[in-house]
Design an enzyme around this catalytic site. Structure first.
Site, mmCIF file in Angstrom:
data_model
loop_
_atom_site.group_PDB
_atom_site.id
_atom_site.type_symbol
_atom_site.label_atom_id
_atom_site.label_comp_id
_atom_site.label_asym_id
_atom_site.label_seq_id
_atom_site.Cartn_x
_atom_site.Cartn_y
_atom_site.Cartn_z
ATOM 1 N N LYS A 117 10.875 3.162 -0.792
ATOM 2 C CA LYS A 117 10.291 3.098 0.550
ATOM 3 C C LYS A 117 11.364 2.698 1.578
ATOM 4 C CE LYS A 117 7.804 -0.353 1.947
ATOM 5 N NZ LYS A 117 6.857 -1.383 2.284
ATOM 6 N N ASP A 136 3.874 2.999 2.574
ATOM 7 C CA ASP A 136 3.510 1.583 2.531
ATOM 8 C C ASP A 136 1.986 1.487 2.354
ATOM 9 O OD1 ASP A 136 2.374 2.168 4.956
ATOM 10 O OD2 ASP A 136 3.150 0.392 5.960
#
Ligand code: SF4
Length: 212
Positions: A117, A136
Site C-alpha cells: 500500500k 486501505d
C-alpha cells in the site's frame, strides 16, 4: 456493463471530490514523501504534517537521518503513536538511501515499514505511474459495498480492482474512495439516502429495501 458502472462511479466521485489527493506534504521530494507515508500508518495525515517539518529541520538529508540517535527521532515522532517502530524504520530507510533506493515496487517493499500500500502511494504520487492500487480500509470497504469485489484481503481487493479499472485511474481511485468513505460511506453508519452512488451500489440497495 461493469466497465460502464465503473466509469459512472469514477465520474460521480470525480465531480464530488475534484480535489481528492494526498494531504501529506513533500510530494516533490520523494525521499521525504516516502518517510511521510511510512509515518502515516495508523495516524492522520494532519498529525504527520505537524511532525515532519520538525523532523526534516533536525535531519535535513537522508545521511543526517541515517546517523541520527534513535532517541532523538523517537522524541520528535512521539505524537504519532507507534513512534518507536516508526523511528527505527525511517532511520533504516535513510541508511538504505545512502546507497540509493530502488524506486520500484520490488525495491520499496524490501524496506522496513513499507508494504504494498505504501509503495503504491509513493510510486503513484511521485512518478505519476501506478504499479498497483493502494487499498486501505476505506478503499476496501467501498469496493466491497459497491460490489467490485467480495474479498477482505487488501492484496486480493487490489487484484480485483486492477482487473476492472483502467490503469490511468489506479492512483486516483484510492483518493476518491477515501474521500467518499470519510464523508458519506462511513464504516458504521453509511449515509446511503444522501449518497450519489446509491443507484450503482448493491449494498445501498439492500439497506434501502430493509428500511422500506
Ligand atoms: Fe456506501 Fe451507501 Fe453510498 Fe453504497 S449507497 S457507496 S453503501 S453510502
Amino acid at each position: 456493463m461493469r466497465a460502464a458502472k465503473i466509469r459512472a462511479i469514477l465520474r460521480a466521485l470525480g465531480l464530488l471530490y475534484p480535489e481528492a489527493g494526498t494531504s501529506l506534504r513533500y510530494r516533490r521530494d520523494r525521499f521525504r514523501f516516502l518517510v511521510s507515508v511510512v509515518l502515516s500508518a495508523q495516524c492522520t495525515d494532519a498529525k504527520v504534517n505537524r511532525v515532519t517539518p520538525v523532523l526534516f529541520r533536525a535531519f535535513p538529508r537522508p545521511t543526517d537521518l541515517a546517523e541520527a540517535p534513535t532517541g532523538s527521532v523517537e522524541r520528535i515522532l512521539r505524537p504519532l503513536g507507534l513512534y518507536r517502530v516508526k523511528a527505527r524504520n525511517i532511520v533504516r530507510i535513510a541508511a538504505a538511501a545512502r546507497a540509493g533506493l530502488d524506486w520500484t515496487m520490488e525495491g520499496l517493499t524490501r524496506l522496513p515499514g513499507v508494504g504494498r500500500k505504501t509503495a503504491n502511494v509513493v510510486l503513484s504520487e511521485t512518478t505519476g505511474r501506478s504499479e498497483g492500487i493502494a487499498v486501505d480500509t476505506h478503499c476496501g470497504r467501498l469496493a466491497r459495498r459497491l460490489g467490485l469485489t467480495h474479498e477482505e484481503d487488501p492484496a486480493r481487493v487490489e487484484k480485483d480492482l486492477a482487473e476492472i479499472l483502467p490503469r490511468a485511474a489506479w492512483g486516483r481511485v484510492t483518493h476518491l474512495f477515501i474521500a467518499h468513505g470519510r464523508a458519506v460511506c462511513r464504516a458504521r453508519a453509511p449515509r446511503c439516502p444522501d449518497c450519489r452512488l446509491l443507484d450503482l451500489c448493491p449494498e445501498g440497495q439492500r439497506r434501502r429495501e430493509r428500511v422500506a
